[in-house]
Enzyme design. Structure first.
Site, PDB file in Angstrom:
ATOM      1  N   ARG A  90       0.840  -1.198   0.000  1.00  0.00           N
ATOM      2  CA  ARG A  90       0.000   0.000   0.000  1.00  0.00           C
ATOM      3  C   ARG A  90       0.876   1.250   0.000  1.00  0.00           C
ATOM      4  NH1 ARG A  90      -4.939   2.143   3.924  1.00  0.00           N
ATOM      5  NH2 ARG A  90      -5.187   4.124   2.814  1.00  0.00           N
TER       6      ARG A  90
ATOM      7  N   ARG B 198      -6.429   0.775  -3.076  1.00  0.00           N
ATOM      8  CA  ARG B 198      -5.410   0.283  -2.150  1.00  0.00           C
ATOM      9  C   ARG B 198      -5.349  -1.245  -2.199  1.00  0.00           C
ATOM     10  NH1 ARG B 198      -9.069   3.233   2.040  1.00  0.00           N
ATOM     11  NH2 ARG B 198      -9.393   4.300   0.088  1.00  0.00           N
TER      12      ARG B 198
ATOM     13  N   ASP C 161      -6.191  -2.261   3.318  1.00  0.00           N
ATOM     14  CA  ASP C 161      -6.529  -1.181   4.243  1.00  0.00           C
ATOM     15  C   ASP C 161      -6.893  -1.819   5.578  1.00  0.00           C
ATOM     16  OD1 ASP C 161      -7.133   1.387   5.172  1.00  0.00           O
ATOM     17  OD2 ASP C 161      -9.258   1.139   4.703  1.00  0.00           O
TER      18      ASP C 161
ATOM     19  N   ASP D 260      -8.037  -0.999   9.566  1.00  0.00           N
ATOM     20  CA  ASP D 260      -8.537  -0.009  10.519  1.00  0.00           C
ATOM     21  C   ASP D 260      -8.852  -0.675  11.843  1.00  0.00           C
ATOM     22  OD1 ASP D 260      -8.565   2.403   8.978  1.00  0.00           O
ATOM     23  OD2 ASP D 260     -10.294   1.630   7.876  1.00  0.00           O
TER      24      ASP D 260
END
Length: 374
Positions: free
Chosen positions: A84, A95, A98, A100
């Site tokens: 990334r 991307r 990802d 989170d």
């Protein structure tokens, strides 16, 4: 004792082999953050906030000893490792991966680097739908509403579709093994590794009580005279210690790690005892060996003799300083023959001659990876 915490992470990918990206990310999460306990089904969603390819999205439940800030930094490392490239602008973009942080136990964190619960998780269907699959009864720390009910309040009307794709959950070391015995020659680092593993995996540790043996210093001064009482005292002590400790599993520790195995007694006895003494010793050993719990995994740390001599001198035990290379070679040959003849013992040999796993985290992780993948 380290405290285990539960964190929930959201993962998404819309570039390259998206399913492979998610799988590689899961492996790296297990390695760098903590054991992956649950993985949601894979969902397909359109890109939100920009024109791009469809995403594959999942959520995972992870057990970790790391603080939230370290989870964040390790997540960024994982993203970077998987290719990334973060854009300089704040806008959304394509991307490869990802990651989170959605939730960290029931904590509310508000700092310059990190906000938990994730501030936009309740507005994103591609987060909530997979999260509900693995955390429907978890309470959102801010709204005090169960995650399973949060979707009813979500205004996101984006289409989301469950796919038939599945991902592999890496089985953590603590689920694979109940008892790991770590062995090696004098100075190979077995006690250091056992202590490090006990600390990382919150495991019960069983350490050889060699320092309490009154015959050990005398043996190094006069092998002929003290070999038999030394080996008999070690055998009796090892048998008692392993019998007691392995019979009492700690309620809070699902793994036991020892820095020796009872067969060590026979290996050293073969080297130090005369034939008649060894035959008598072997009778006693065979009676005890039948009663001892066998390890799920027997790890033998091989170190070349030159490195062993350096390690022995470095740790500075006075009674060990005259140990000869010839004696160490005999001990290694004894272990080698033992490993070859034990068909029913699950044995992993790791050459650590060029590794410094005590001072180098990457070397230590390499050993743990070898053990976990074996």
């Amino acid at each position: 004792m380290k405290i285990q915490r539960i964190t929930y992470l959201s993962l998404g990918s819309n570039q390259g082999d998206k399913l492979k990206n998610l799988q590689e990310a899961i492996y790296l999460i297990a390695e760098k953050i903590g054991p992956v306990l649950k993985i949601s089904p894979v969902y397909k969603t359109p890109a939100v906030g920009f024109d791009g390819a469809d995403f594959l999205n999942i959520c995972v439940k992870v057990s970790t000893y790391l603080p939230p800030e370290k989870i964040l930094s390790n997540s960024l490392e994982i993203e970077k490792k998987l290719g990334r490239i973060r854009a300089s602008s704040d806008g959304y973009s394509n991307r490869t991966i990802d990651l989170d942080i959605l939730l960290f136990d029931d904590e509310i964190i508000f700092s310059h680097e990190l906000i938990v619960p994730h501030p936009r998780m309740l507005d994103r269907k591609f987060v909530l739908v997979p999260l509900i699959e693995i955390a429907s009864e978890v309470l959102h720390p801010v709204t005090k509403v169960h995650i399973g009910k949060c979707l009813d309040r979500c205004s996101d009307i984006t289409e989301i579709n469950k796919t038939p794709e599945t991902l592999i959950r890496p089985i953590p070391l603590t689920e694979k093994y109940n008892y790991i015995a770590i062995e090696g020659n004098i100075g190979a680092g077995k006690t250091s590794l056992a202590k490090m593993m006990s600390d990382e995996f919150n495991a019960k540790i069983v350490l050889e009580r060699f320092a309490d043996n009154p015959f050990l210093p005398k043996f190094y001064e006069d092998e002929e005279r003290y070999a038999f009482p030394l080996e008999m005292s070690f055998l009796a002590d090892r048998y008692q210690q392993l019998s007691d400790d392995l019979a009492q599993f700690d309620l809070f520790k699902s793994l036991i790690v020892s820095d020796y195995y009872i067969f060590k007694s026979l290996i050293f006895a073969q080297v130090t005892l005369h034939k008649e003494e060894y035959l008598l010793y072997r009778k006693m050993f065979d009676l005890m060996y039948k009663e001892i719990t066998k390890p799920d995994l027997y790890v033998y740390l091989f170190q070349n003799t030159d490195r062993l001599i350096k390690n022995i001198k470095k740790r500075g035990r006075e009674y060990e300083q005259n140990i000869s290379s010839n004696y160490l070679n005999k001990i290694h040959d004894g272990y080698s023959n033992f490993i070859k003849t034990q068909q029913n013992l699950n044995t992993l040999t790791i050459d650590v001659s060029e590794l410094d796993f005590v001072n180098n985290t990457e070397d230590y992780q390499l050993i743990i990876k070898r053990i976990n993948n074996y």
